[in-house]
Design a protein around this motif. Structure first.
Motif, PDB file in Angstrom:
ATOM      1  N   VAL A 176       0.808  -1.231   0.000  1.00  0.00           N
ATOM      2  CA  VAL A 176       0.000   0.000   0.000  1.00  0.00           C
ATOM      3  C   VAL A 176       0.836   1.275   0.000  1.00  0.00           C
ATOM      4  O   VAL A 176       0.272   2.373   0.008  1.00  0.00           O
ATOM      5  CB  VAL A 176      -0.973   0.028   1.201  1.00  0.00           C
ATOM      6  CG1 VAL A 176      -1.864  -1.196   1.202  1.00  0.00           C
ATOM      7  CG2 VAL A 176      -0.236   0.156   2.523  1.00  0.00           C
ATOM      8  N   GLN A 177       2.160   1.154  -0.006  1.00  0.00           N
ATOM      9  CA  GLN A 177       3.031   2.326   0.120  1.00  0.00           C
ATOM     10  C   GLN A 177       2.689   3.426  -0.875  1.00  0.00           C
ATOM     11  O   GLN A 177       2.688   4.605  -0.536  1.00  0.00           O
ATOM     12  CB  GLN A 177       4.507   1.924  -0.043  1.00  0.00           C
ATOM     13  CG  GLN A 177       5.088   1.143   1.117  1.00  0.00           C
ATOM     14  CD  GLN A 177       5.285   1.976   2.378  1.00  0.00           C
ATOM     15  OE1 GLN A 177       5.241   3.199   2.339  1.00  0.00           O
ATOM     16  NE2 GLN A 177       5.484   1.314   3.493  1.00  0.00           N
ATOM     17  N   THR A 178       2.428   3.066  -2.120  1.00  0.00           N
ATOM     18  CA  THR A 178       2.214   4.076  -3.160  1.00  0.00           C
ATOM     19  C   THR A 178       0.740   4.281  -3.502  1.00  0.00           C
ATOM     20  O   THR A 178       0.420   4.991  -4.461  1.00  0.00           O
ATOM     21  CB  THR A 178       2.972   3.694  -4.447  1.00  0.00           C
ATOM     22  OG1 THR A 178       2.477   2.440  -4.938  1.00  0.00           O
ATOM     23  CG2 THR A 178       4.462   3.567  -4.180  1.00  0.00           C
ATOM     24  N   ALA A 179      -0.159   3.685  -2.738  1.00  0.00           N
ATOM     25  CA  ALA A 179      -1.588   3.769  -3.052  1.00  0.00           C
ATOM     26  C   ALA A 179      -2.141   5.175  -2.796  1.00  0.00           C
ATOM     27  O   ALA A 179      -1.754   5.851  -1.840  1.00  0.00           O
ATOM     28  CB  ALA A 179      -2.367   2.746  -2.233  1.00  0.00           C
ATOM     29  N   ASP A 180      -3.063   5.598  -3.653  1.00  0.00           N
ATOM     30  CA  ASP A 180      -3.762   6.866  -3.452  1.00  0.00           C
ATOM     31  C   ASP A 180      -4.965   6.690  -2.533  1.00  0.00           C
ATOM     32  O   ASP A 180      -5.389   7.639  -1.877  1.00  0.00           O
ATOM     33  CB  ASP A 180      -4.251   7.424  -4.801  1.00  0.00           C
ATOM     34  CG  ASP A 180      -3.102   7.702  -5.751  1.00  0.00           C
ATOM     35  OD1 ASP A 180      -2.148   8.392  -5.334  1.00  0.00           O
ATOM     36  OD2 ASP A 180      -3.146   7.223  -6.899  1.00  0.00           O
ATOM     37  N   TYR A 181      -5.512   5.460  -2.526  1.00  0.00           N
ATOM     38  CA  TYR A 181      -6.721   5.205  -1.742  1.00  0.00           C
ATOM     39  C   TYR A 181      -6.776   3.731  -1.390  1.00  0.00           C
ATOM     40  O   TYR A 181      -6.331   2.882  -2.177  1.00  0.00           O
ATOM     41  CB  TYR A 181      -7.963   5.591  -2.548  1.00  0.00           C
ATOM     42  CG  TYR A 181      -9.237   5.665  -1.728  1.00  0.00           C
ATOM     43  CD1 TYR A 181      -9.517   6.784  -0.957  1.00  0.00           C
ATOM     44  CD2 TYR A 181     -10.150   4.620  -1.727  1.00  0.00           C
ATOM     45  CE1 TYR A 181     -10.674   6.866  -0.197  1.00  0.00           C
ATOM     46  CE2 TYR A 181     -11.309   4.681  -0.977  1.00  0.00           C
ATOM     47  CZ  TYR A 181     -11.563   5.813  -0.206  1.00  0.00           C
ATOM     48  OH  TYR A 181     -12.715   5.880   0.549  1.00  0.00           O
ATOM     49  N   CYS A 182      -7.296   3.438  -0.200  1.00  0.00           N
ATOM     50  CA  CYS A 182      -7.412   2.054   0.258  1.00  0.00           C
ATOM     51  C   CYS A 182      -8.877   1.671   0.415  1.00  0.00           C
ATOM     52  O   CYS A 182      -9.649   2.398   1.065  1.00  0.00           O
ATOM     53  CB  CYS A 182      -6.693   1.871   1.593  1.00  0.00           C
ATOM     54  SG  CYS A 182      -4.901   2.029   1.482  1.00  0.00           S
ATOM     55  N   VAL A 183      -9.235   0.553  -0.170  1.00  0.00           N
ATOM     56  CA  VAL A 183     -10.577  -0.018  -0.012  1.00  0.00           C
ATOM     57  C   VAL A 183     -10.447  -1.207   0.934  1.00  0.00           C
ATOM     58  O   VAL A 183      -9.734  -2.173   0.635  1.00  0.00           O
ATOM     59  CB  VAL A 183     -11.159  -0.471  -1.366  1.00  0.00           C
ATOM     60  CG1 VAL A 183     -12.497  -1.179  -1.153  1.00  0.00           C
ATOM     61  CG2 VAL A 183     -11.321   0.709  -2.300  1.00  0.00           C
ATOM     62  N   LEU A 184     -11.129  -1.143   2.073  1.00  0.00           N
ATOM     63  CA  LEU A 184     -11.055  -2.206   3.067  1.00  0.00           C
ATOM     64  C   LEU A 184     -12.325  -3.055   2.959  1.00  0.00           C
ATOM     65  O   LEU A 184     -13.435  -2.551   3.155  1.00  0.00           O
ATOM     66  CB  LEU A 184     -10.935  -1.617   4.473  1.00  0.00           C
ATOM     67  CG  LEU A 184      -9.877  -0.518   4.660  1.00  0.00           C
ATOM     68  CD1 LEU A 184      -9.815  -0.069   6.114  1.00  0.00           C
ATOM     69  CD2 LEU A 184      -8.513  -0.981   4.196  1.00  0.00           C
ATOM     70  N   VAL A 185     -12.137  -4.320   2.637  1.00  0.00           N
ATOM     71  CA  VAL A 185     -13.278  -5.232   2.482  1.00  0.00           C
ATOM     72  C   VAL A 185     -13.505  -5.927   3.819  1.00  0.00           C
ATOM     73  O   VAL A 185     -12.584  -6.505   4.402  1.00  0.00           O
ATOM     74  CB  VAL A 185     -13.003  -6.271   1.369  1.00  0.00           C
ATOM     75  CG1 VAL A 185     -14.237  -7.156   1.163  1.00  0.00           C
ATOM     76  CG2 VAL A 185     -12.631  -5.561   0.061  1.00  0.00           C
ATOM     77  N   VAL A 186     -14.748  -5.874   4.301  1.00  0.00           N
ATOM     78  CA  VAL A 186     -15.049  -6.397   5.632  1.00  0.00           C
ATOM     79  C   VAL A 186     -16.358  -7.175   5.617  1.00  0.00           C
ATOM     80  O   VAL A 186     -17.262  -6.871   4.836  1.00  0.00           O
ATOM     81  CB  VAL A 186     -15.112  -5.233   6.664  1.00  0.00           C
ATOM     82  CG1 VAL A 186     -16.186  -4.225   6.282  1.00  0.00           C
ATOM     83  CG2 VAL A 186     -15.340  -5.735   8.075  1.00  0.00           C
ATOM     84  N   GLU A 187     -16.441  -8.185   6.456  1.00  0.00           N
ATOM     85  CA  GLU A 187     -17.688  -8.917   6.665  1.00  0.00           C
ATOM     86  C   GLU A 187     -18.384  -8.352   7.901  1.00  0.00           C
ATOM     87  O   GLU A 187     -17.732  -7.968   8.875  1.00  0.00           O
ATOM     88  CB  GLU A 187     -17.410 -10.409   6.875  1.00  0.00           C
ATOM     89  CG  GLU A 187     -16.844 -11.103   5.653  1.00  0.00           C
ATOM     90  CD  GLU A 187     -16.449 -12.541   5.959  1.00  0.00           C
ATOM     91  OE1 GLU A 187     -16.267 -12.882   7.146  1.00  0.00           O
ATOM     92  OE2 GLU A 187     -16.305 -13.317   5.002  1.00  0.00           O
TER      93      GLU A 187
END
Length: 279
Positions: A176-187
């Motif tokens: 994730v170092q260079t990511a612009d945005y993080c999508v966290l998938v959760v149950e």
């Protein structure tokens, strides 16, 4: 735009979300950084695959030059070296290839050789470039393979989807170092929330903006909703549990191409993510 897709544990639907986002984006690069269990390629079935081997550097010894000073042994913070009969022995399973031992050696007795630890495959599914990092069985760290996989970005592609390893270990941080945005998938379960909190803490420490996708989100789990509200985490999408989606996944199909409702849902999700990035 670089979108990293994460989950606190395996089996939440991280690869499902990653694959469908990449297909929805069309002109995209999908990078599978889950190098111990890369399964995005099972859905894409990429064509025209090219393979590059990934190596790390392993210290070796010119015995005639070694004076048994043990400077290399004392310096190694990973305990990958031990002095036996006045000669250093390398434990390659725990060596991190930092090169410090060769730098500190006063006689130049230590040199480095390449050791293969995995491969990076690159192919295409239509206009989607599919990059897969694959770690050799038994290797301790997938970080070097992930670094090489992330270098495979095609500058002509407008969107990069990074399918991260599950959890919150070093491999996830590297992904994730260079990511612009993080999508966290959760149950929407107690177990899902517990693991989600750990990966949320990680992206917060890395100062990455994020939102969540609730998979199998047919019911409201009050504790999850409350946690997101308290921390101002946007709920980007709720994917229902449907028999049709399960059947598509079981035969390694791509849901957004086979189910119109899912296709519209991922198109809306991609637009939401773009909006969040542009804020």
């Amino acid at each position: 735009m670089r979108i990293a897709v994460l989950s606190g544990k395996g089996g939440t639907g991280k690869t499902f979300v990653s694959v469908n986002l990449a297909v929805t984006a069309k002109n995209a690069v999908y990078i599978d950084c889950d190098v111990e269990e890369p399964n995005g390629r099972l859905f894409f079935k990429p064509q025209n695959i090219k393979e590059d081997e990934v190596h790390t550097l392993l210290p070796r010894l010119f015995e005639e030059k070694c004076i048994g000073c043990r400077k290399c042994v004392d310096l190694c913070r990973f305990n990958a070296l031990s002095l036996i009969k006045n000669k250093p022995i390398v434990f390659q399973e725990v060596c991190h290839s930092c090169g410090a031992c060769s730098l500190v050696c006063p006689t130049g007795a230590i040199y480095e050789v390449e050791r293969p630890i995995g491969v990076v495959e690159s192919g295409f599914y239509g206009t989607v470039q599919v990059v897969t990092g694959i770690l050799n069985v038994g290797e301790a760290s997938g970080v070097p393979v992930i670094r090489n996989a992330l270098k495979a970005e095609n500058a002509e592609k407008k969107t990069m989807i990074i399918d991260c390893p599950p959890g919150s270990a070093c491999t996830v941080m590297e992904s994730v170092q260079t990511a612009d945005y993080c999508v966290l998938v959760v149950e929407a379960t107690a177990f899902g929330l517990h693991n989600f909190k750990m990966v949320y803490e990680l992206v917060t420490l890395l100062k990455k903006p994020c939102g969540i996708v609730i998979n199998k989100g047919d019911h409201v789990y009050a504790q999850l909703e409350s946690f997101c509200k308290e921390n101002n985490i946007p709920v980007l999408c709720r994917i229902p549990y449907k028999e049709k989606l399960a059947r598509i996944g079981a035969r390694a199909g791509i849901a957004c191409e086979e189910d119109e409702e899912t296709g519209e849902q991922f198109l809306a999700l991609l637009e939401k993510i773009k909006g969040e990035v542009e804020k």
